[in-house]
Design a protein around this motif. Structure first.
Motif, PDB file in Angstrom:
ATOM      1  N   LEU A 219      -8.421   1.722   0.704  1.00 53.63           N
ATOM      2  CA  LEU A 219      -9.382   2.749   0.299  1.00 53.63           C
ATOM      3  C   LEU A 219      -8.683   4.096   0.130  1.00 53.63           C
ATOM      4  O   LEU A 219      -9.016   4.875  -0.771  1.00 53.63           O
ATOM      5  N   THR A 220      -7.704   4.366   0.982  1.00 54.93           N
ATOM      6  CA  THR A 220      -6.927   5.602   0.850  1.00 54.93           C
ATOM      7  C   THR A 220      -6.201   5.645  -0.485  1.00 54.93           C
ATOM      8  O   THR A 220      -6.127   6.694  -1.144  1.00 54.93           O
TER       9      THR A 220
ATOM     10  N   LEU B  41       0.821  -1.208   0.000  1.00 59.57           N
ATOM     11  CA  LEU B  41       0.000   0.000   0.000  1.00 59.57           C
ATOM     12  C   LEU B  41       0.860   1.265   0.000  1.00 59.57           C
ATOM     13  O   LEU B  41       0.552   2.240  -0.701  1.00 59.57           O
ATOM     14  N   VAL B  42       1.933   1.261   0.796  1.00 63.65           N
ATOM     15  CA  VAL B  42       2.827   2.423   0.817  1.00 63.65           C
ATOM     16  C   VAL B  42       3.458   2.633  -0.547  1.00 63.65           C
ATOM     17  O   VAL B  42       3.549   3.770  -1.057  1.00 63.65           O
TER      18      VAL B  42
ATOM     19  N   LYS C 137      -6.969  -5.828  12.235  1.00 64.35           N
ATOM     20  CA  LYS C 137      -5.921  -5.673  11.234  1.00 64.35           C
ATOM     21  C   LYS C 137      -6.505  -5.624   9.829  1.00 64.35           C
ATOM     22  O   LYS C 137      -6.043  -4.863   8.972  1.00 64.35           O
ATOM     23  N   ALA C 138      -7.525  -6.427   9.587  1.00 63.13           N
ATOM     24  CA  ALA C 138      -8.161  -6.426   8.273  1.00 63.13           C
ATOM     25  C   ALA C 138      -8.799  -5.072   7.975  1.00 63.13           C
ATOM     26  O   ALA C 138      -8.683  -4.547   6.857  1.00 63.13           O
ATOM     27  N   VAL C 139      -9.476  -4.485   8.989  1.00 63.07           N
ATOM     28  CA  VAL C 139     -10.102  -3.177   8.795  1.00 63.07           C
ATOM     29  C   VAL C 139      -9.043  -2.119   8.505  1.00 63.07           C
ATOM     30  O   VAL C 139      -9.227  -1.244   7.636  1.00 63.07           O
ATOM     31  N   ALA C 140      -7.901  -2.192   9.208  1.00 61.34           N
ATOM     32  CA  ALA C 140      -6.835  -1.213   8.979  1.00 61.34           C
ATOM     33  C   ALA C 140      -6.292  -1.314   7.552  1.00 61.34           C
ATOM     34  O   ALA C 140      -6.079  -0.289   6.887  1.00 61.34           O
ATOM     35  N   VAL C 141      -6.072  -2.520   7.079  1.00 62.02           N
ATOM     36  CA  VAL C 141      -5.546  -2.700   5.721  1.00 62.02           C
ATOM     37  C   VAL C 141      -6.584  -2.277   4.689  1.00 62.02           C
ATOM     38  O   VAL C 141      -6.248  -1.643   3.677  1.00 62.02           O
TER      39      VAL C 141
END
Length: 369
Positions: A114-115, A63-64, A105-109
């Motif tokens: 989404l970002t 993601l980064v 952790k799944a919600v954070a990823v």
């Protein structure tokens, strides 16, 4: 083998997406504009292929990298990123985290992904009101990753619950077996002990043979009780050595049947209780069917093999086919098939090369926790 095939298909799809995108950019933009997108696609693809070692770290890094590529492409006037290969890689990373990681952790990823979608949308430069195709593809990939991950998570949970049910059923059946088998042995032991007492009074010269039979019956009872109690232990190593269980079943069968050609693995590694219990049940029921429905059989073979991913069980005999049951209840053919397929395996029973009968089952060597 299945995991290797998945990795190969994914690698092929990523390389194909990189090549197709590079060719399209080289044709429309010209020059070396395709190089940055190809490099980003290959980097994200490599992270996706290595995802199993550290899924959270791999997803975060992906993601980064996707955010950085979107910003660099916007500032440098390059084709929009991430492209198709990057979208596929990110979908794999996000989908795996949704499938296997904790909800937090799944919600954070998912929020991080989404970002990326929003960043790609904001960094886009639609011309004449045209739809930002790259942003739309990223949104589709994000939604698809979540849907696929949740579906696989549900499937894994269902599989785990099924495996637990199979395990409980095995223990309940073994509890009944403890009652039936041990009670049978102990009843015989008591009867023989009573006979020995009578012989001691009336024919003492025959007492030694009677006591030897009592000793043998006691040893058999003790072995049966140890075996069944060991199987009933509620621990992961309860069936650590299923070859011994199969060997005991064959030894009992050979008391009243033909000699069995036995081929067992020498692997001392523990087996999951669900797998070991199913292997034992398939062999037990197959030998029972041979004794009941093919007593004329002169050749019987039992093979149990274990490779890196699967356990293979095969029982064959040369008895007549006409007397074989089509469908039976309990732990017959239907029961064996249900037990094997509940663990994600395959089962087959039927005529063997025009003569005799074969029962073959393949089970996963491991069961997901």
């Amino acid at each position: 083998m299945r995991e290797r095939l998945i990795q190969f298909v994914l690698a092929t799809a990523l390389v194909f997406a990189v090549a197709l995108t590079a060719a399209a950019i080289a044709t429309s933009w010209g020059g070396w504009y395709w190089l940055f997108g190809a490099a980003m696609g290959l980097c994200l693809g490599a992270i996706a292929l290595a995802r199993r070692r550290a899924p959270i770290a791999a997803a975060t890094l992906g993601l980064v990298l996707a955010m950085a590529s979107a910003l660099i492409a916007r500032l440098a006037g390059l084709p929009r990123e991430p492209g198709p290969a990057g979208i596929l890689a990110l979908a794999v990373l996000v989908g795996m985290v949704v499938r296997r990681s904790s909800y937090s952790k799944a919600v954070a990823v998912v929020a991080g992904a989404l970002t990326v979608v929003l960043l790609v949308f904001l960094a886009g430069q639609p011309v004449g009101g045209q739809v930002n195709l790259v942003a739309a593809l990223n949104a589709i990939g994000w939604a698809g990753a979540i849907a696929t991950g949740l579906a696989l998570r549900l499937a894994d949970r269902t599989k785990k619950e099924t495996a637990e049910k199979v395990r409980r059923d095995v223990r309940l059946e073994l509890a009944r077996e403890l009652h039936d088998v041990a009670a049978h042995h102990l009843t015989g032991l008591i009867v023989q002990a009573q006979s020995a007492r009578i012989l001691a009074r009336k024919r003492p010269d025959e007492l030694d043979g009677s006591l030897e039979a009592v000793e043998s019956a006691g040893a058999d009872a003790l072995d049966a009780m140890r075996r069944v109690v060991g199987l009933l232990r509620d621990s992961d190593d309860a069936l650590a050595a299923p070859p011994e269980q199969v060997r005991e079943l064959v030894r009992q069968f050979e008391r009243h049947g033909p000699t069995v050609r036995l081929d067992l693995p020498a692997d001392p590694m523990p087996w999951p209780p669900e797998v070991a219990g199913t292997v034992q049940r398939v062999v037990q029921e197959s030998l029972t069917n041979i004794a009941r429905h093919a007593p004329q059989a002169s050749e019987v073979a039992v093979t149990v093999r274990r490779d890196e991913e699967d356990v293979h069980v095969r029982i064959t005999d040369d008895g007549p086919q006409a007397t074989r049951p089509g469908r039976r209840g309990g732990y017959g053919l239907v029961g064996m098939r249900e037990r094997v397929e509940a663990l994600g395996g395959t089962f087959r029973a039927g005529p063997h090369d025009g003569a005799g009968w074969v029962v073959a089952a393949t089970l996963p060597a491991t069961v997901d926790a």
